[in-house]
Write a protein that holds these residues in place. Structure first.
Motif, PDB file in Angstrom:
ATOM      1  N   MET A  58      -6.876  -2.321   9.514  1.00 28.76           N
ATOM      2  CA  MET A  58      -6.895  -3.162   8.319  1.00 28.76           C
ATOM      3  C   MET A  58      -5.463  -3.419   7.865  1.00 28.76           C
ATOM      4  N   PHE A  59      -5.064  -4.675   7.823  1.00 28.54           N
ATOM      5  CA  PHE A  59      -3.718  -5.026   7.387  1.00 28.54           C
ATOM      6  C   PHE A  59      -3.709  -5.174   5.869  1.00 28.54           C
ATOM      7  N   MET A  60      -2.795  -4.461   5.212  1.00 25.34           N
ATOM      8  CA  MET A  60      -2.714  -4.488   3.754  1.00 25.34           C
ATOM      9  C   MET A  60      -1.798  -5.616   3.292  1.00 25.34           C
ATOM     10  N   ARG A  61      -2.266  -6.414   2.384  1.00 30.45           N
ATOM     11  CA  ARG A  61      -1.457  -7.501   1.846  1.00 30.45           C
ATOM     12  C   ARG A  61      -0.966  -7.130   0.442  1.00 30.45           C
ATOM     13  N   ASN A  62      -0.077  -7.954  -0.076  1.00 34.36           N
ATOM     14  CA  ASN A  62       0.464  -7.761  -1.425  1.00 34.36           C
ATOM     15  C   ASN A  62       1.208  -6.435  -1.570  1.00 34.36           C
ATOM     16  N   LEU A  63       1.837  -6.000  -0.475  1.00 34.33           N
ATOM     17  CA  LEU A  63       2.663  -4.801  -0.512  1.00 34.33           C
ATOM     18  C   LEU A  63       4.130  -5.193  -0.436  1.00 34.33           C
ATOM     19  N   ASN A  64       5.001  -4.303  -0.879  1.00 38.56           N
ATOM     20  CA  ASN A  64       6.432  -4.487  -0.680  1.00 38.56           C
ATOM     21  C   ASN A  64       7.082  -3.117  -0.557  1.00 38.56           C
ATOM     22  N   LEU A  65       8.299  -3.100  -0.050  1.00 39.19           N
ATOM     23  CA  LEU A  65       8.975  -1.842   0.233  1.00 39.19           C
ATOM     24  C   LEU A  65       9.230  -1.040  -1.038  1.00 39.19           C
ATOM     25  N   ARG A  66       9.598  -1.708  -2.126  1.00 39.19           N
ATOM     26  CA  ARG A  66       9.858  -0.995  -3.381  1.00 39.19           C
ATOM     27  C   ARG A  66       8.610  -0.274  -3.865  1.00 39.19           C
ATOM     28  N   LEU A  67       7.471  -0.933  -3.781  1.00 40.87           N
ATOM     29  CA  LEU A  67       6.217  -0.326  -4.218  1.00 40.87           C
ATOM     30  C   LEU A  67       5.878   0.902  -3.375  1.00 40.87           C
ATOM     31  N   LEU A  68       6.090   0.792  -2.065  1.00 43.58           N
ATOM     32  CA  LEU A  68       5.799   1.921  -1.185  1.00 43.58           C
ATOM     33  C   LEU A  68       6.738   3.094  -1.449  1.00 43.58           C
ATOM     34  N   LYS A  69       8.012   2.800  -1.689  1.00 41.24           N
ATOM     35  CA  LYS A  69       8.966   3.878  -1.960  1.00 41.24           C
ATOM     36  C   LYS A  69       8.613   4.636  -3.236  1.00 41.24           C
ATOM     37  N   ASN A  70       7.977   3.963  -4.162  1.00 41.88           N
ATOM     38  CA  ASN A  70       7.561   4.624  -5.400  1.00 41.88           C
ATOM     39  C   ASN A  70       6.364   5.550  -5.197  1.00 41.88           C
ATOM     40  N   ASN A  71       5.759   5.479  -4.010  1.00 38.08           N
ATOM     41  CA  ASN A  71       4.576   6.298  -3.733  1.00 38.08           C
ATOM     42  C   ASN A  71       4.814   7.295  -2.597  1.00 38.08           C
ATOM     43  N   ILE A  72       6.070   7.639  -2.373  1.00 37.22           N
ATOM     44  CA  ILE A  72       6.408   8.588  -1.312  1.00 37.22           C
ATOM     45  C   ILE A  72       5.987  10.005  -1.705  1.00 37.22           C
ATOM     46  N   ILE A  73       5.358  10.694  -0.772  1.00 33.54           N
ATOM     47  CA  ILE A  73       4.972  12.089  -0.963  1.00 33.54           C
ATOM     48  C   ILE A  73       6.059  13.020  -0.443  1.00 33.54           C
ATOM     49  N   ASN A  98      -3.758   3.607  22.809  1.00 34.96           N
ATOM     50  CA  ASN A  98      -3.928   4.229  21.495  1.00 34.96           C
ATOM     51  C   ASN A  98      -2.580   4.491  20.833  1.00 34.96           C
ATOM     52  N   VAL A  99      -2.184   3.577  19.972  1.00 38.64           N
ATOM     53  CA  VAL A  99      -0.960   3.715  19.183  1.00 38.64           C
ATOM     54  C   VAL A  99      -1.351   3.718  17.704  1.00 38.64           C
ATOM     55  N   PRO A 100      -0.452   4.125  16.804  1.00 35.61           N
ATOM     56  CA  PRO A 100      -0.800   4.126  15.374  1.00 35.61           C
ATOM     57  C   PRO A 100      -1.161   2.723  14.883  1.00 35.61           C
ATOM     58  N   ARG A 101      -2.173   2.642  14.033  1.00 34.24           N
ATOM     59  CA  ARG A 101      -2.539   1.352  13.446  1.00 34.24           C
ATOM     60  C   ARG A 101      -1.430   0.870  12.517  1.00 34.24           C
ATOM     61  N   LEU A 102      -1.203  -0.425  12.526  1.00 33.70           N
ATOM     62  CA  LEU A 102      -0.208  -1.045  11.650  1.00 33.70           C
ATOM     63  C   LEU A 102      -0.914  -1.561  10.406  1.00 33.70           C
ATOM     64  N   TYR A 103      -0.500  -1.050   9.222  1.00 36.56           N
ATOM     65  CA  TYR A 103      -1.111  -1.475   7.969  1.00 36.56           C
ATOM     66  C   TYR A 103      -0.332  -2.599   7.289  1.00 36.56           C
ATOM     67  N   TRP A 104       0.996  -2.565   7.472  1.00 43.33           N
ATOM     68  CA  TRP A 104       1.830  -3.545   6.765  1.00 43.33           C
ATOM     69  C   TRP A 104       3.223  -3.535   7.373  1.00 43.33           C
ATOM     70  N   THR A 105       3.907  -4.666   7.352  1.00 40.57           N
ATOM     71  CA  THR A 105       5.321  -4.722   7.712  1.00 40.57           C
ATOM     72  C   THR A 105       5.989  -5.868   6.974  1.00 40.57           C
ATOM     73  N   ASP A 106       7.273  -5.681   6.672  1.00 36.25           N
ATOM     74  CA  ASP A 106       8.036  -6.786   6.089  1.00 36.25           C
ATOM     75  C   ASP A 106       8.733  -7.599   7.180  1.00 36.25           C
ATOM     76  N   LYS A 107       8.548  -7.177   8.450  1.00 36.45           N
ATOM     77  CA  LYS A 107       9.100  -7.849   9.632  1.00 36.45           C
ATOM     78  C   LYS A 107      10.625  -7.866   9.648  1.00 36.45           C
ATOM     79  N   ALA A 108      11.241  -7.060   8.799  1.00 36.94           N
ATOM     80  CA  ALA A 108      12.703  -7.004   8.739  1.00 36.94           C
ATOM     81  C   ALA A 108      13.220  -5.603   9.032  1.00 36.94           C
ATOM     82  N   LYS A 109      12.710  -4.609   8.276  1.00 38.32           N
ATOM     83  CA  LYS A 109      13.206  -3.249   8.494  1.00 38.32           C
ATOM     84  C   LYS A 109      12.192  -2.162   8.158  1.00 38.32           C
ATOM     85  N   ALA A 110      10.964  -2.536   7.823  1.00 36.09           N
ATOM     86  CA  ALA A 110      10.003  -1.524   7.395  1.00 36.09           C
ATOM     87  C   ALA A 110       8.606  -1.820   7.925  1.00 36.09           C
TER      88      ALA A 110
END
Length: 318
Positions: A1-16, A62-74
């Motif tokens: 499942m590809f996740m839309r409406n994501l961005n790198l800043r939002l993901l960094k705020n949810n780092i465990i 069998n490789v990891p599923r891709l959920y999202w990418t910015d196609k630049a660096k993440a």
């Protein structure tokens, strides 16, 4: 499942947590988003990773599923957990999952060798680069072998290069992961999953086999190595590759030398220049495996110079 409406800043705020990886220069973080635990990868060369990822997916690998990418660096990838082949084998040194890993290797070589999207190949310049890397970081920097002594082995390294190229010349058009070792092979839901394939290229049939079976992380016995070589040969037979068992072993032993040189160069570089001191503990086993290969292939002068390198003495198995 590809996740839309994501961005790198939002993901960094949810780092465990940050994941401390092996030799990679990329950054990995475990993060949580929409009740899903996933791996955030920060990599300036993410486009190359994505091209290889897509190619492997098209081959039903069998490789990891891709959920999202910015196609630049993440990219946001499936979390495969912590159960690697390395972890499994250290707990119980049996060959069940090594055989499954070989089955996956044969599948990659069969399904992913054509129309590969990356131009790099395992060729003379790359072989010479591996040797230069080994001489600089392992022999000179870690081993404290004099540069003049290293320079005197120029002809022997050239002969090794020629022998490798002659042995692989009819079998050098295969998908090559380039780091197919126990810490890059995971097990999830009883299935083999492959990571860290961004350096893949087209290369010899036996390089990845060498990475797996003479892996300093997993201390296979000589008997176990032979069983897995037999298993691999049995698995490639239906492909009707014009290769005898003796030819396979000869090519395998030469690519083992190259692979272990590359690994020792990497361990020394990471430990001495990158602050990753834990790689020092893998050098004695890697050195032992390299000396085994050099003796098998009668590279006496190269064997002598490796024996001169300092560091923990290893118990020889040959």
């Amino acid at each position: 499942m590809f996740m839309r409406n994501l961005n790198l800043r939002l993901l960094k705020n949810n780092i465990i947590e940050k994941i401390e990886t092996g030799g990679s220069t990329r950054e990995f973080y475990r993060c949580k988003y929409r009740n899903k635990i996933a791996i955030l990868v920060i990599d300036p060369d993410i486009k190359k990773y994505l091209r290889v990822h897509k190619h492997l997916l098209n081959g039903h690998i069998n490789v990891p599923r891709l959920y999202w990418t910015d196609k630049a660096k993440a990219a946001l990838l499936e979390d495969l957990g912590t159960i690697s082949l390395y972890v499994i084998f250290r707990k119980q040194p049996e060959l069940f999952y090594h055989r499954k890993a070989i089955d996956m290797l044969v599948s990659m070589q069969k399904k992913c060798s054509s129309k590969f999207p990356i131009a790099e190949r395992y060729d003379r310049p790359h072989i010479k680069w591996e040797q230069k890397y080994f001489k600089k970081h392992f022999l000179f920097q870690y081993g404290q072998v004099e540069q003049t002594a290293i320079d005197k082995t120029k002809d022997e390294f050239a002969e090794l290069t020629d022998q490798v190229l002659r042995s692989i010349q009819d079998h050098d058009g295969f998908f090559m992961h380039r780091d197919f070792q126990s810490q890059n092979i995971f097990v999830k839901n009883n299935k083999i999953r492959i990571i860290d394939f961004q350096s893949a290229r087209i290369g010899p049939l036996t390089y990845d086999l060498s990475s797996l079976l003479r892996d300093p992380y997993a201390d296979l016995t000589i008997s176990q190595e032979r069983q897995l070589l037999d298993h691999y040969f049995k698995k490639i037979k239906p492909q009707k590759i014009p290769l005898s068992y003796d030819q396979l072993i000869a090519m395998y032993r030469l690519t083992c030398i190259q692979r272990n040189m590359q690994a020792l160069g990497a361990y020394a570089n990471l430990a001495l220049n990158k602050g990753k001191k834990h790689f020092l503990k893998y050098i004695p086993r890697g050195r032992q495996l390299l000396m085994q290969g050099l003796k098998e292939c009668n590279f006496e002068r190269l064997l002598e110079i490796v024996q001169r390198s300092r560091g923990a003495e290893v118990k020889r198995r040959f």
